[in-house]
Design an enzyme around this catalytic site. Sequence first.
Site, mmCIF file in Angstrom:
data_model
loop_
_atom_site.group_PDB
_atom_site.id
_atom_site.type_symbol
_atom_site.label_atom_id
_atom_site.label_comp_id
_atom_site.label_asym_id
_atom_site.label_seq_id
_atom_site.Cartn_x
_atom_site.Cartn_y
_atom_site.Cartn_z
ATOM 1 N N HIS A 1 0.751 -4.918 2.194
ATOM 2 C CA HIS A 1 -0.685 -4.697 2.378
ATOM 3 C C HIS A 1 -1.554 -5.876 1.964
ATOM 4 C CE1 HIS A 1 -4.367 -2.442 2.766
ATOM 5 N NE2 HIS A 1 -4.657 -2.563 1.479
ATOM 6 N N HIS B 1 0.859 -1.181 0.000
ATOM 7 C CA HIS B 1 0.000 0.000 0.000
ATOM 8 C C HIS B 1 0.894 1.230 0.000
ATOM 9 C CE1 HIS B 1 -3.087 2.903 0.892
ATOM 10 N NE2 HIS B 1 -3.999 1.967 0.683
ATOM 11 N N ARG C 1 -2.004 1.086 -7.467
ATOM 12 C CA ARG C 1 -1.134 1.009 -6.295
ATOM 13 C C ARG C 1 0.304 0.637 -6.632
ATOM 14 N NH1 ARG C 1 -5.196 -2.005 -1.992
ATOM 15 N NH2 ARG C 1 -6.467 -0.164 -1.565
#
Length: 518
Positions: free
Chosen positions: A350, A241, A289
């Site tokens: 993440h 993330h 991302r």
Amino acid sequence: MIKADYLVIGSGIAGLTFSVKIAEKFPERNVVIVTKASEEESNTKYAQGGVAIVLNHEKDSFKKHVDDTLIAGDGLCSKEVVEMVVNEGPDRLKELLEWGANFDEDASGNLDLGKEGGHSEFRIVHHKDITGFEIEMALLKRVHQLPNITLLPHHFAIDLITNHHIKKLKPLEKGCYGAYVLNQKSGEIFTIKAKSTLLASGGIGRVYGHTTNPVIATGDGIAMAYRAKTKISDMEFVQFHPTALYDVRGDQSSFLISEAVRGFGAYLRDKNGHRFMPDYDDRAELASRDIVSQSIDSELKKSGETHVFLDCSHLDIDAFKAHFPNIYQKCLDNHIDIKTDWIPVVPASHYLCGGIDVDMDGKTSIKNLFSCGECTKTGLHGANRLASNSLLEAMVYAHNIFKFHSKNTLETFDLDIPDWDDKGTTIAKEHVIIQHNLKQLQAIMRDYVGIVRSDDRLKSAIKRLDLIYDEVEAFYKKSKITTSLCELRNMLNVAHLIVNQSIERKENKGGYFNIDNV
């Protein structure tokens, strides 16, 4: 021994959704849910952003959501799976609403749809910035209303029971017959014999230490499946993330600054105030991302700094508080007033895009073993998960597994399953061995198997992991079972899978980037 029709390992959205559906359909059958912490502790609980679902058909469409997912997955998604998951979204949302989950509405009383990186339209259904917690509580409330569900918190699944445990079965008849489970309060290890077993055990974030995941995310289900010789793939695609709150104290529990904050209009800046994302991608802060994480990593390598900043000072602060009350308060607790201060952020482990291979019914390569949620590789995410697709995937695959069980009879078997054998083991006195090796493992993964990798670093990682593995296995064989020892062993299995499958990938895709593949 406990006998179960359905054994579910994990109490997040995936495991609970299946449990509720199957318990309602077959009130005469029993469901046992095993979860290693408190019943609500899961990756689901910490999901901030929401659920990606196409609802506004005037501006949005299933095709747009499919296309966004395929673009994020960088050519490695299964289009058939993507279309199936996206098309089922509205029906799965309807069920959540029926079970009592609440989502934010706009002034007209319609669901307030957010937008996140990689999405071309507003389609994120959310509850403030604690969407996962809202869903988790609604599901648990329904679970407790169903008398044929037994929920066992603070119970740790050690290993799946497969053919090699049962002497009279041929090794080639791959099957799962339940699991050995540790009662963490009493220390007792017992057998759960199950006609069907579902792994819904969540992610692997703690393998990296610095992660947005809770402490329970140690890859237990994937490791158990691996030891049972289940097919596992795409483990190299670990999603980082881009914006975890940077903690100057070095705390490993990174607080997530949701993707939706950038969707709300926040800018990423370096320490000099330069807004750098337009230098890397035309979508700027709303790029997917993998691109944002790699861009931040590039900026940090160039500058030598430890973090970059998220600037919200130009936004409507009252609207920000209404949308992200939890994030706003967390920043205040860290002496960050977003009206004037930039939020220090850094990428953190993440989400895992790969995992246990399953078909569209959630079946694994082993008979009577199913899997859904983050521990699986369904073909939806490909090389990189599109934001807020994961909760949707978990609901859809839980539903598909439910449909499979509704149409197919449970297999009955009369097998003599041996008790857990720990003869010759003793209570370990040197717990420092576990903690030392855990810190070493996490440091290796961060330094050698992070956002940007290289062949040399991956080979070095294997050598270092092998040394830790040999020491831990020797310790495991002579010691009584503890949760921390099993978690370390599981994380080592997961780390080896990530590194070995990284070495096998010779092309950069999505979230995977190796400088030697350029």
